[in-house]
Design a protein around this motif. Structure first.
Motif, mmCIF file in Angstrom:
data_model
loop_
_atom_site.group_PDB
_atom_site.id
_atom_site.type_symbol
_atom_site.label_atom_id
_atom_site.label_comp_id
_atom_site.label_asym_id
_atom_site.label_seq_id
_atom_site.Cartn_x
_atom_site.Cartn_y
_atom_site.Cartn_z
ATOM 1 N N GLN A 111 115.110 11.167 14.809
ATOM 2 C CA GLN A 111 114.475 11.984 14.675
ATOM 3 C C GLN A 111 113.926 12.192 12.689
ATOM 4 O OE1 GLN A 111 113.805 14.937 16.822
ATOM 5 N NE2 GLN A 111 113.953 13.961 18.721
ATOM 6 N N GLU A 112 112.326 12.080 12.201
ATOM 7 C CA GLU A 112 112.659 12.377 11.056
ATOM 8 C C GLU A 112 111.099 12.364 10.657
ATOM 9 O OE1 GLU A 112 112.277 13.335 7.017
ATOM 10 O OE2 GLU A 112 113.532 13.126 7.783
ATOM 11 N N GLY A 113 110.981 13.939 10.462
ATOM 12 C CA GLY A 113 109.342 15.155 10.163
ATOM 13 C C GLY A 113 108.829 14.771 11.729
ATOM 14 N N SER A 114 107.728 14.294 12.080
ATOM 15 C CA SER A 114 107.119 14.420 12.859
ATOM 16 C C SER A 114 107.275 12.997 13.778
ATOM 17 C CB SER A 114 105.092 14.611 12.833
ATOM 18 O OG SER A 114 104.805 14.106 12.368
ATOM 19 N N TYR A 115 107.783 12.209 13.859
ATOM 20 C CA TYR A 115 108.222 11.187 13.911
ATOM 21 C C TYR A 115 109.547 10.585 14.535
ATOM 22 C CZ TYR A 115 104.910 10.538 10.148
ATOM 23 O OH TYR A 115 104.083 10.583 9.465
ATOM 24 N N THR A 116 109.520 9.237 15.608
ATOM 25 C CA THR A 116 111.063 9.396 16.605
ATOM 26 C C THR A 116 111.181 7.470 16.186
ATOM 27 O OG1 THR A 116 112.012 10.931 17.604
ATOM 28 C CG2 THR A 116 112.264 8.752 18.493
ATOM 29 N N ALA A 117 112.016 7.349 15.133
ATOM 30 C CA ALA A 117 112.158 5.922 15.087
ATOM 31 C C ALA A 117 112.801 5.182 16.088
ATOM 32 C CB ALA A 117 112.230 5.379 13.448
ATOM 33 N N HIS A 118 112.623 4.548 17.204
ATOM 34 C CA HIS A 118 113.771 3.708 18.329
ATOM 35 C C HIS A 118 113.941 2.099 17.670
ATOM 36 C CE1 HIS A 118 112.769 7.379 20.974
ATOM 37 N NE2 HIS A 118 111.753 6.666 20.204
ATOM 38 N N VAL A 119 115.361 2.027 17.649
ATOM 39 C CA VAL A 119 115.828 0.988 16.723
ATOM 40 C C VAL A 119 116.978 0.559 17.147
ATOM 41 C CG1 VAL A 119 116.898 0.533 14.626
ATOM 42 C CG2 VAL A 119 116.071 2.236 14.827
ATOM 43 N N TYR A 120 116.376 -1.116 17.410
ATOM 44 C CA TYR A 120 117.343 -2.124 18.479
ATOM 45 C C TYR A 120 118.014 -3.098 17.934
ATOM 46 C CZ TYR A 120 118.947 -5.300 22.795
ATOM 47 O OH TYR A 120 119.397 -5.858 23.269
ATOM 48 N N ASN A 121 119.073 -3.349 17.231
ATOM 49 C CA ASN A 121 119.965 -4.474 17.033
ATOM 50 C C ASN A 121 119.684 -5.185 17.927
ATOM 51 O OD1 ASN A 121 121.735 -5.886 14.975
ATOM 52 N ND2 ASN A 121 121.465 -4.159 13.705
ATOM 53 N N TRP A 122 118.834 -5.863 17.478
ATOM 54 C CA TRP A 122 119.507 -7.216 18.408
ATOM 55 C C TRP A 122 121.384 -7.970 18.501
ATOM 56 C CZ3 TRP A 122 116.790 -9.727 22.490
ATOM 57 C CH2 TRP A 122 117.106 -10.875 22.420
ATOM 58 N N GLY A 123 120.922 -7.802 17.051
ATOM 59 C CA GLY A 123 123.312 -8.719 16.632
ATOM 60 C C GLY A 123 122.607 -10.141 16.635
ATOM 61 N N GLY A 124 123.665 -10.418 16.971
ATOM 62 C CA GLY A 124 124.193 -11.648 16.874
ATOM 63 C C GLY A 124 123.995 -12.781 15.744
ATOM 64 N N THR A 125 123.641 -13.843 15.571
ATOM 65 C CA THR A 125 123.320 -14.946 14.261
ATOM 66 C C THR A 125 122.091 -14.863 14.196
ATOM 67 O OG1 THR A 125 123.037 -16.694 15.697
ATOM 68 C CG2 THR A 125 125.212 -16.622 15.020
ATOM 69 N N GLU A 126 121.146 -14.735 14.536
ATOM 70 C CA GLU A 126 119.698 -13.757 14.372
ATOM 71 C C GLU A 126 118.988 -13.104 14.034
ATOM 72 O OE1 GLU A 126 121.089 -13.750 17.766
ATOM 73 O OE2 GLU A 126 120.308 -15.443 18.371
ATOM 74 N N GLN A 127 120.707 -11.775 13.630
ATOM 75 C CA GLN A 127 120.351 -10.671 12.133
ATOM 76 C C GLN A 127 118.742 -10.345 13.256
ATOM 77 O OE1 GLN A 127 121.419 -12.924 9.281
ATOM 78 N NE2 GLN A 127 123.980 -11.935 9.219
#
Length: 199
Positions: free
Chosen positions: A61-77
């Protein structure tokens, strides 16, 4: 509930992240704020993409936003970042990110996982428009079991993602990637939000 943006980034190790595809819906903001909001959300998403461990899922959460992050992982980066308001539920956000990254990997990357020079992935626009209503995530609920097994870290503030002694205000001030207008916009909204306390 509102989704403001969905970005898929390439995050090579020890190098800055690079947005591959992005879609923003800033229709709920004043037209004159669009450039500053877009620039700040891009900066915020890139920072979180670079700091989320491979295979990790985080909500920040930052201010009035929420960032949802998914790092796929693996060689694809490859990392997906969904920025929404605080009311948008966590589970549909990660279902959407999982679906978007699955489709991106299947349609864009070759079997060698080489990053193509030109990327076309118009589906990103469809995802942002269709999933403004989180109930639409029912179409991808089959991913739910896999998601429940994964660890999702919910950070209450951006500061918990930053390195020891780092502050978001200092980062915003010293980064050359943000325009002066965006820096002023960030400080102004921060000051306006600090006067209001909900009880």
């Amino acid at each position: 509930m509102k989704i403001y943006g969905l970005t898929i980034l390439h995050t090579p190790l020890s190098q800055p992240s690079m947005p591959l595809v992005t879609m923003m819906d800033l229709s709920s903001f004043s037209f004159y704020q669009h450039p500053s909001i877009s620039e700040f959300m891009s900066f915020f998403g890139r920072m979180l993409a670079e700091r989320t461990p491979q295979g990790g899922r985080e909500s920040v959460q930052e201010g009035s936003y929420t960032a949802h992050v998914y790092n796929w992982g693996g060689t694809e980066q490859v990392v997906g970042v969904l920025i929404a308001d605080h009311k948008y539920p966590v589970c549909p956000a990660f279902l959407l990110l999982t679906k978007a990254l699955d489709d991106f990997m299947a349609k864009v990357l070759t079997s060698s996982y080489a990053m193509p020079s030109a990327i076309s992935f118009p589906e990103v626009q469809t995802y942002v428009q269709k999933y403004q209503d989180p109930c639409q995530a029912d179409a991808i609920m089959h991913v739910q079991q896999e998601l429940n097994k994964m660890k999702i870290v919910l950070h209450k503030t951006t500061e918990s993602v930053l390195e020891h002694g780092e502050r978001i205000n200092d980062l915003v001030d010293r980064l050359n990637v943000l325009s002066t207008q965006t820096k002023v916009f960030y400080r102004t909204t921060k000051e306006q939000n600090s006067c209001c306390v909900l009880m």
